[in-house]
Enzyme design. Structure first.
Site, PDB file in Angstrom:
ATOM      1  N   ASP A   9     103.164  26.272 135.163  1.00  0.00           N
ATOM      2  CA  ASP A   9     102.115  27.149 134.676  1.00  0.00           C
ATOM      3  C   ASP A   9     101.913  28.223 135.742  1.00  0.00           C
ATOM      4  OD1 ASP A   9      99.728  28.031 133.253  1.00  0.00           O
ATOM      5  OD2 ASP A   9      98.614  27.032 134.850  1.00  0.00           O
ATOM      6  N   LEU A  10     101.175  29.278 135.408  1.00  0.00           N
ATOM      7  CA  LEU A  10     100.978  30.375 136.367  1.00  0.00           C
ATOM      8  C   LEU A  10      99.548  30.418 136.893  1.00  0.00           C
ATOM      9  CD1 LEU A  10     102.197  32.775 137.826  1.00  0.00           C
ATOM     10  CD2 LEU A  10     101.795  34.155 135.771  1.00  0.00           C
ATOM     11  N   ASP A  11      98.584  30.768 136.049  1.00  0.00           N
ATOM     12  CA  ASP A  11      97.193  30.858 136.489  1.00  0.00           C
ATOM     13  C   ASP A  11      96.660  29.484 136.887  1.00  0.00           C
ATOM     14  OD1 ASP A  11      96.134  33.665 136.113  1.00  0.00           O
ATOM     15  OD2 ASP A  11      97.028  33.339 134.146  1.00  0.00           O
ATOM     16  N   LYS A 141      98.942  26.619 124.313  1.00  0.00           N
ATOM     17  CA  LYS A 141      98.549  25.310 124.808  1.00  0.00           C
ATOM     18  C   LYS A 141      97.186  24.926 124.211  1.00  0.00           C
ATOM     19  CE  LYS A 141     100.680  26.658 129.202  1.00  0.00           C
ATOM     20  NZ  LYS A 141     100.426  27.006 130.612  1.00  0.00           N
TER      21      LYS A 141
END
Length: 225
Positions: A9-11, A141
């Site tokens: 995931d990024l954030d 998601k």
């Protein structure tokens, strides 16, 4: 078991940006006089903003999802927006896995331009063979579509991959994809990530072993991927 791929995931997982995102969503609700509380604002974490807004559009009479989303995104560039930082150990882990020859992917609820900009800023864009964003999936998601797409892009079965996430919606997506999950408590307490296979405070706690394999606290010599 040795790993065949890792999807991040990024954030909140690579970039410590969720505190800023929560401030942005709070500003949106306050500007429109929409009822909200911390739990409601926290429900945006890990999910596509448009999807959450669609569920809450009744709180914004006369407004459209697209209008509200564009307004919230604009707050990101305002002078009062809180700064973001790097999750400790994130860049080092990504580079170590890349140097070990492990295929790497990203599955984010952010838009492509946003995601690409952050990865470039971290100096790790070239480490990722697949970057799946909110623009690339029909359902965000906790649906597993993004993580499954990343695994397909890397040519690796999801049961041979590990996913890293900071939000309950993302953990649910990883597990629904059939992947091993490492939860990172940058956004929510460990109890909220109980569905993950392993939980760490940050990515400094994850070691890369020959194979390559991963070692996280309390998991023994490696995780199964």
């Amino acid at each position: 078991m040795e790993l065949s791929a890792a999807v991040f995931d990024l954030d909140g997982t690579l970039i410590d940006s969720e505190p800023r995102n929560q401030v942005m969503w709070t500003w949106l609700f306050e500007r429109h006089g929409a009822a909200h509380d911390p739990a409601l604002i926290a429900s945006f974490a890990g999910r596509r903003g448009r999807e959450v807004l669609a569920e809450l559009i009744h709180l914004f009479p006369g407004r459209t999802v697209e209008e509200l989303f564009a307004e919230a995104v604009a707050y990101e560039h305002g002078p009062e927006a809180p700064p973001v930082g790097v999750v400790p150990g994130a860049v080092e882990l990504v580079r170590a896995l890349h140097e070990a020859g492990l295929p790497l992917g990203v599955a984010t609820s952010g838009q492509r331009s946003y995601a690409e900009g952050l990865l470039d800023g971290l100096g790790v864009r070239d480490c990722f063979g697949a970057v799946v964003t909110a623009d690339d999936v029909a359902t965000g998601k906790p649906d597993p579509e993004g993580f499954l797409a990343a695994c397909r892009g890397l040519g690796v079965p999801p049961e041979r991959a590990v996913g890293f996430e900071d939000a309950p919606a993302g953990v649910a997506a990883i597990k629904a994809a059939g992947m091993t999950c490492v939860g990172v408590t940058t956004t929510v307490p460990a109890g909220a990530l109980a569905a993950a296979d392993h939980v760490v405070a940050n990515l400094k706690e994850v070691d890369v072993l020959p194979g390559p394999a991963l070692r996280v606290p309390g998991s023994g010599p490696s995780t199964s991927g």
